[in-house]
Design an enzyme around this catalytic site. Sequence first.
Site, PDB file in Angstrom:
ATOM      1  N   THR A 377      37.031  39.460  45.354  1.00 38.54           N
ATOM      2  CA  THR A 377      36.810  40.383  46.459  1.00 38.54           C
ATOM      3  C   THR A 377      37.166  39.609  47.716  1.00 38.54           C
ATOM      4  O   THR A 377      37.639  38.483  47.625  1.00 38.54           O
ATOM      5  CB  THR A 377      35.335  40.813  46.418  1.00 38.54           C
ATOM      6  OG1 THR A 377      35.142  41.503  45.193  1.00 38.54           O
ATOM      7  CG2 THR A 377      34.893  41.675  47.554  1.00 38.54           C
ATOM      8  N   THR A 395      37.095  45.196  48.413  1.00 34.50           N
ATOM      9  CA  THR A 395      37.464  44.739  47.073  1.00 34.50           C
ATOM     10  C   THR A 395      38.352  45.708  46.317  1.00 34.50           C
ATOM     11  O   THR A 395      38.367  46.911  46.591  1.00 34.50           O
ATOM     12  CB  THR A 395      36.184  44.497  46.236  1.00 34.50           C
ATOM     13  OG1 THR A 395      36.527  43.820  45.039  1.00 34.50           O
ATOM     14  CG2 THR A 395      35.462  45.777  45.900  1.00 34.50           C
ATOM     15  N   ASN A 397      37.869  45.037  43.069  1.00 31.66           N
ATOM     16  CA  ASN A 397      37.033  44.556  41.964  1.00 31.66           C
ATOM     17  C   ASN A 397      37.678  43.317  41.359  1.00 31.66           C
ATOM     18  O   ASN A 397      37.573  42.245  41.927  1.00 31.66           O
ATOM     19  CB  ASN A 397      36.749  45.629  40.918  1.00 31.66           C
ATOM     20  CG  ASN A 397      35.663  45.163  39.964  1.00 31.66           C
ATOM     21  OD1 ASN A 397      34.850  44.321  40.332  1.00 31.66           O
ATOM     22  ND2 ASN A 397      35.631  45.670  38.754  1.00 31.66           N
ATOM     23  N   SER A 449      27.609  44.748  44.278  1.00 32.37           N
ATOM     24  CA  SER A 449      26.799  43.598  44.711  1.00 32.37           C
ATOM     25  C   SER A 449      27.221  43.126  46.099  1.00 32.37           C
ATOM     26  O   SER A 449      26.691  42.121  46.592  1.00 32.37           O
ATOM     27  CB  SER A 449      26.971  42.420  43.745  1.00 32.37           C
ATOM     28  OG  SER A 449      26.574  42.777  42.460  1.00 32.37           O
ATOM     29  N   GLY A 469      32.647  37.407  44.899  1.00 25.81           N
ATOM     30  CA  GLY A 469      31.977  36.668  43.823  1.00 25.81           C
ATOM     31  C   GLY A 469      31.232  37.552  42.845  1.00 25.81           C
ATOM     32  O   GLY A 469      30.386  37.056  42.104  1.00 25.81           O
ATOM     33  N   GLY A 470      31.529  38.864  42.841  1.00 25.60           N
ATOM     34  CA  GLY A 470      30.865  39.752  41.881  1.00 25.60           C
ATOM     35  C   GLY A 470      29.360  39.597  41.976  1.00 25.60           C
ATOM     36  O   GLY A 470      28.779  39.652  43.067  1.00 25.60           O
TER      37      GLY A 470
HETATM   38  O1  DON Z   1      31.284  45.628  44.134  1.00 31.34           O
HETATM   39  C1  DON Z   1      31.081  44.648  43.446  1.00 31.34           C
HETATM   40  O2  DON Z   1      30.000  44.118  43.343  1.00 31.34           O
HETATM   41  C2  DON Z   1      32.236  44.015  42.715  1.00 31.34           C
HETATM   42  N1  DON Z   1      33.245  44.995  42.446  1.00 31.34           N
HETATM   43  C3  DON Z   1      32.733  42.904  43.546  1.00 31.34           C
HETATM   44  C4  DON Z   1      33.849  42.183  42.875  1.00 31.34           C
HETATM   45  C5  DON Z   1      34.036  40.837  43.369  1.00 31.34           C
HETATM   46  O3  DON Z   1      33.328  40.321  44.185  1.00 31.34           O
HETATM   47  C6  DON Z   1      35.142  40.150  42.735  1.00 31.34           C
HETATM   48  N2  DON Z   1      35.233  38.870  43.227  1.00 31.34           N
HETATM   49  N3  DON Z   1      34.663  37.981  42.977  1.00 31.34           N
END
Ligand code: DON
Length: 568
Positions: A377, A395, A397, A449, A469-470
């Site tokens: 992201t 993002t 994703n 997140s 960072g998901g």
């Molecule tokens: O919205 C979210 O929580 C995830 N789609 C975010 C994805 C993300 O941070 C990918 N990178 N690390």
Amino acid sequence: MNRFLTLFIAILISFTSCKNETTTSTSVSINRGVITEKAMVVSARVEASNIGVEILKQGGNAFDAMMATEMALAVAYPYAGNLGGGGFLVYRLADGSKGALDYREKAPLASSKDMYLDKNGNIIKDKSTVGPMAVGIPGTIAGVFKAQKRFGKLDIAAILKPVIELAEKGYNITKKQEVRIAEYDSIFKAVNGKEILYNKNLKAGNTIINTSLAETLKRISNNGRDEFYKGETAKKLVTYLQSRGSIITLEDLAKYEAKWRDPISFQYDDLTITSMSPPSSGGICLNQIMTMIEPFDLKGFGHNSLKTIQVVVEAEKRAYADRSFYLGDPDFVVIPVETLISDIYLTERMQGFTYQNATSVEDISHGKIVSYESDETTHYSIVDPFGNAIAVTTTLNGGYGSKLYVEELGFFLNNEMDDFSSKPGEPNYYGLIGAEANSIAPEKRMLSSMTPTIVEKNGKFYMSVGTPGGSTIITSVLQTILNVHEFELTMQEAVNAPRFHNQWLPDEIRMEPNSFDKNLKNQLEALGYTINESRSPIIGIVDGILMLEDGTLEGGADKRGDDTAVGF
Ligand code: DON
């Protein structure tokens, strides 16, 4: 990490920031990041930070710069910058008022709860992560236009002009981009059935020109937001998507709206922290974790000390367990927000904690987990000369989203549908477990997140911060705020410091490798914690801006990426 090593890395990074500085920052001190007097943009690419600053210098404000920076990231950072994704904005205006904008993707009208399950009820591998069925209705153009329309000052054409020029003249890719593009080379070909713009054996220093994206941006510049949702661009997008087997229709695009939301605001010591509300879990989880850890003397325990890590990890476990059960799109599910963030509930939640051993995940709640990965992201922070501050996380994703590249339009499409819970109790890409609250339904937004956050101190703007960072986003933002507030690190040191993460399930503490003392890890293991240093080479790429006591701004640009602070 020992103090000497931290200091050494901080000094090294401060010098690197200094060397990379391209505009009129006023000074850089040893342990601090870039310092400027009036305004700053910190983002994942120097080109995007520069363009944001250019818009501010033209008299634009943070919301004009938001549109410019976000679109410039779509050009120069296609890994996560986007037109085909979504995001969240948290703002604080100069008068102290705060708010949030949700431009998260939505599920298509033809989506259904079991769309990623086979006839036996098992998850169909890759269907929610790669290719046409993974794509949610993009929200980014709706978001940047809605924010700019309400608060911005400049004409759209003036804002998009430097971005269009960037797409036409091109930008040079960095070493990190070279490595990344090479990693994705075969999947780009496999998903798109042919070579795309990024399949060219690109090397650091090569220039990427994206004429198709420049043309798309010109049409958007001329015709406005609806060009993307109802105009020629919408038609081209839907024609392309349907030719690839997607269920997305023109009606889906036409119905998309970004939404103003009330952000989550709470106190931690003398700080007021404002972060994203559902459909992001960021604000609620951050609030829960910080309220649970507030009674503990973290400062006395020390930065990344055994006790600090124990307290933080145990609070994280409890918050992520709640996340998995209670959180989803507030337009579809009732979330007991008041209870989840109440002192009584959170005190009770920490009751079982002791320093003697790790609380077992079963004692907190239930679930099962397999694997996850992250880092795709992007976050940017902006402070303008008028005193407005924004934090924006956006993002696709996964890296390059679904990997589906719309050649005619020049951008990638998201795979955000994977952020839904495809099957209750089964983990998604980030290992996050979901329940009914985050199940798929037409027009529903998938739980996120992302945690764009604004911190105030004594009623004044103090910090804008966020990260990719998901699932690790929330805990990376948390640690960065604690690093400044509890452990008195500078903004740049706070960003640089090694990070750890716990998300309830899997039952482990993820740590950045080669960053934490062996003795500390042994002690944690002796208390019953499992340590995983192999999962994530890095945790988060945090960008932030801190207002110092003299009113100047310090940028924290994470060199885990190519992130750069620019200002004046
Ligand atoms: O919205 C979210 O929580 C995830 N789609 C975010 C994805 C993300 O941070 C990918 N990178 N690390």
